[in-house]
Design an enzyme around this catalytic site. Sequence first.
Site, PDB file in Angstrom:
ATOM      1  N   GLY A 111       0.856  -1.189  -0.095  1.00  0.00           N
ATOM      2  CA  GLY A 111       0.101   0.038  -0.080  1.00  0.00           C
ATOM      3  C   GLY A 111       0.790   1.406  -0.002  1.00  0.00           C
ATOM      4  N   ASP A 117       6.946   6.712   0.439  1.00  0.00           N
ATOM      5  CA  ASP A 117       8.452   5.984   0.337  1.00  0.00           C
ATOM      6  C   ASP A 117       9.299   7.423   0.636  1.00  0.00           C
ATOM      7  OD1 ASP A 117       7.770   3.428   0.032  1.00  0.00           O
ATOM      8  OD2 ASP A 117       8.203   3.375  -1.795  1.00  0.00           O
ATOM      9  N   ASP A 283     -24.843  -1.204  19.626  1.00  0.00           N
ATOM     10  CA  ASP A 283     -25.451  -0.822  18.496  1.00  0.00           C
ATOM     11  C   ASP A 283     -26.273  -2.161  18.046  1.00  0.00           C
ATOM     12  OD1 ASP A 283     -26.257   0.417  16.173  1.00  0.00           O
ATOM     13  OD2 ASP A 283     -24.540  -0.068  15.263  1.00  0.00           O
TER      14      ASP A 283
END
Length: 466
Positions: A111, A117, A283
């Site tokens: 990824g 980089d 939930d």
Amino acid sequence: MDDAKAKPQHQEPPRFTLGKQSSMKPERDESAAAEEELVEVAIDQRVRLMYLANEGDIDGINELLDEGTDVNFKDIDGRTALHVAACQGRQDVVQALLGRGAVVDSKDRWGSTPLADAVHYKNEEVIKLLEEHGAKPPMAHDMHVKNAREVPEYEIDPKELDLSQKPITKGTFQLASWRGIQVAVKTLEEEVLTDDNKVNAFRDELALLQKLRHPNVVQFLGAVTQSSPMMIVTEYLPKGDFCEYLRRKGALKPIVAVKFALDIARGMNYLHEHKPEAIIHRDLEPSNLLRDDSGHLKVADFGLSKLLKVANTIKEDKPVTCQNFSCRYVAPEVFKNEEYDTKVDVFSFALILQEMIEGCPPFSTKPETDVPKAYAANERPPFRAPPKHYAHGLKELIEQCWSEEPFHRPTFKQIINRLENIYDQFARNRGWKVRPLKCFHNLGAILRRNRTSPSSRSHSRSGPTR
């Protein structure tokens, strides 16, 4: 013909191992690295492009590109020449590659982008150049590890996931194929990675799912955390969520409703009695309940779940809104921003159980944003179904479960015991409606036989009378 030209193409592209590697690549074992160096790979023109980018040979790069070499060629790790140049801080090479059509945000297998980089290796000039060409800021992935030994056991290679399946109606999940089976995949989209709350919720859900093993809780299979986008992979239940089932079926027979309620209660009891920390779902509502092949329910979607670690109660940092989840099933103490505990799930359970009997969501005629105000004012959905549907203490159980005071609500262990008794009574009542009819039918047949049988008539005349 030249031997080099006669060699067949490699089935997989080789790996470029010189220079600085991807900023997100886990460190390899020294033994594995040494073994890899012994593998001889025939370097074709595409891999030579990466070598030239590493060395900063712009003339050689232009020559290869003029001959038709793909500027966006990726090695087996998904790295491009632009990745290599960004790692090495070759500003002039980056400029040349971008000028020849290099994709600025190309991702390697972990990824990482060229900009990620460059940021990792602190190549400031390259960072500025990539940003000028529209590179997106790298996202922080603190779940990525630097050593291969630290990669989690549950880690799934994203290449093994075929995501080209039909979508699932359940929330953020999508259908995928993995190692010959269908699975459900929850993806943390890249644009969400800047939202710390959602990233933390994703991480917490992953941490919870790893610990859960129960037939009434959705099964965790693995996750993708060492590359982007990150994903959670669970079992796929093709019968769908309970919300869709209730919309299709409407009001359920009481005995069926109690059976489903037992599934929910058993899964929730497992969560609440989890050691060393109880798990609050927070939930619990029909769309977060999934039906398996046998028709039983499993509790799912732990994105908003909480662990009761040290304290016995939890308080939200900020008030909860209806944008977070469905307002129709959440206990009033959560919306009033008060401290709460596992009893919030009991409140939600009561509403689901009543919905099964009534055939409509709680306060279905009210706008969803008004429902929390009704709960806070101690209003509860009306009982409109015939009283016999709430027989054997079922109504009293629902009313106790949605009590205004959380400490008056029973635990799920207590709920299970009461539901089992209620289920038995409904089953017995249903059975008695059939047995008498069957007995009378058999009695009529016996009487008819007696009227036509000589032996029976003789026996009746000679036998004793009472």
